[in-house]
Design an enzyme around this catalytic site. Structure first.
Site, PDB file in Angstrom:
ATOM      1  N   THR A 241      -1.610 -18.856   3.529  1.00  0.00           N
ATOM      2  CA  THR A 241      -1.608 -20.377   3.362  1.00  0.00           C
ATOM      3  C   THR A 241      -2.824 -21.121   4.573  1.00  0.00           C
ATOM      4  OG1 THR A 241       0.510 -20.256   2.601  1.00  0.00           O
ATOM      5  CG2 THR A 241      -0.345 -22.597   3.144  1.00  0.00           C
TER       6      THR A 241
ATOM      7  N   HIS B 117     -10.321 -19.810  11.373  1.00  0.00           N
ATOM      8  CA  HIS B 117     -10.709 -19.857   9.864  1.00  0.00           C
ATOM      9  C   HIS B 117     -11.004 -21.212   9.519  1.00  0.00           C
ATOM     10  CE1 HIS B 117     -10.996 -18.886   5.591  1.00  0.00           C
ATOM     11  NE2 HIS B 117      -9.928 -19.696   5.323  1.00  0.00           N
TER      12      HIS B 117
ATOM     13  N   ARG C 111     -17.811 -12.819   2.977  1.00  0.00           N
ATOM     14  CA  ARG C 111     -18.817 -13.670   2.501  1.00  0.00           C
ATOM     15  C   ARG C 111     -20.121 -13.737   3.358  1.00  0.00           C
ATOM     16  NH1 ARG C 111     -14.222 -18.501   2.150  1.00  0.00           N
ATOM     17  NH2 ARG C 111     -13.952 -18.241  -0.084  1.00  0.00           N
TER      18      ARG C 111
HETATM   19  C1  LAC Z   1     -11.519 -20.480   1.571  1.00  0.00           C
HETATM   20  C2  LAC Z   1     -10.641 -21.757   1.734  1.00  0.00           C
HETATM   21  C3  LAC Z   1      -9.589 -21.868   0.821  1.00  0.00           C
HETATM   22  O1  LAC Z   1     -12.157 -20.233   2.632  1.00  0.00           O
HETATM   23  O2  LAC Z   1      -9.944 -21.630   3.095  1.00  0.00           O
HETATM   24  O3  LAC Z   1     -11.809 -20.154   0.268  1.00  0.00           O
END
Ligand code: LAC
Length: 309
Positions: free
Chosen positions: A118, A174, A150
């Protein structure tokens, strides 16, 4: 057989369940407050597993008591981020949800490890740590594999090499202040910094930071498949006791010169949870970028401190 609980049957919870089930890591129990939803997802997933010949038991429940005996609980419950929200906007709402969930985990699955998914991720990891009262080695946040994945997607396209040939660490929040480390990201040992011009690297880093928001603005809701893949990899490292080195959000106790904040660092994962933190040798500028990121999380953490006690 291991028992893995997944709390929250939204898109991220279900995607995580699919990918954990396909790895055959153990039996699964899905928990959600919505009547019928976890039971229905569990039945659908059981049919999926049956088609694939995977013999794991998958059940759904609205009752946290069914987490009893769980070895691992993956928490995805919470309000999701809309395109116009930052992860920090989610803070207050999700702190209260995660507090309640953590109380249930402490009550019914007191020997479990916890993977927090979360958002805002690092602060929710802190909330779970505080409210469960578990030792920090059993409470870790997922996001590093997502953000690095990513970056790796972009770098692999740019260099024309396999994604799996690119490895590297990620540290910090994050969020917008996440710290990618191009000097330590390599193609079989050759650093990115000698493979691409620094301006291009910066563009890819920026694009990585915005990738979560990019997904939301395109499909209309938050990423789910990529988070599910990363959370399932963490689950695998724990359940199969692999000692994989994975970036996890962890409550630091002096590592990297940081005390009392949950942020992402590389750690050795296995059956007991986090077995060890890997302290990377950082340059001065990498270290200060990391410490700035830590301060962003520390502020947010202080903001929830009053809410969770
Ligand atoms: C993401 C968000 C939802 O990185 O934190 O996709």
């Amino acid at each position: 057989v291991a028992l893995i609980g997944i709390v929250g049957c939204g898109k991220v919870g279900v995607s995580t369940a699919i990918q954990v089930a396909m790895k055959g890591l153990g039996d699964l129990v899905l928990i959600d407050i919505i009547q019928g939803l976890p039971q229905g997802e569990a039945l659908d997933l059981s049919h999926m597993a049956s088609i694939l010949g995977i013999d794991v038991e998958i059940t759904g429940s609205n009752d946290y008591r069914d987490l009893s005996g769980a070895d691992l609980v993956i928490v995805t419950a919470g309000v999701v981020r809309r395109a116009d929200m930052t992860r920090m906007d989610l803070l207050t709402k999700n702190a209260s949800i995660v507090s309640d969930v953590s109380d249930k985990i402490r009550e019914y699955a007191s020997r479990s490890r916890v993977i927090m998914v979360t958002n805002p991720l690092d602060v929710m990891t802190y909330v779970a740590l505080r409210r469960t009262g578990f030792e920090r080695e059993r409470v870790m946040g997922f996001s590093g594999l997502l953000d690095f994945g990513r970056f790796r997607y972009l770098v692999a396209r740019e260099l024309g090499v396999s994604r799996s040939s690119i490895i590297g660490p990620i540290i910090g929040e994050h969020g917008d202040s996440m710290v990618l480390l191009p000097r330590l990201t390599t193609v079989l040992g050759e650093p990115l910094t000698s493979l691409l011009p620094s301006e291009r690297i910066m563009e890819l880093v920026e694009r990585t930071r915005r990738a979560g928001a990019e997904v939301i603005s395109l499909k209309g809701w938050s990423a789910s498949h990529a988070p599910g893949a990363g959370a399932a990899l963490m689950a695998e490292a724990i359940i199969r006791d692999t000692n994989a080195v994975v970036p996890v959000s962890l409550y630091l106790k002096g590592e990297y010169g940081v005390e009392g904040v949950c942020v992402v660092v590389p750690a050795v994962l296995g059956w007991s949870g986090v077995k060890r933190v890997i302290e990377l040798s950082l340059t001065e500028s990498e270290r200060s970028e990391f410490l700035r990121s830590v301060e962003v999380v520390r502020q947010a953490q202080q903001a929830v401190d009053q809410l969770i006690h």
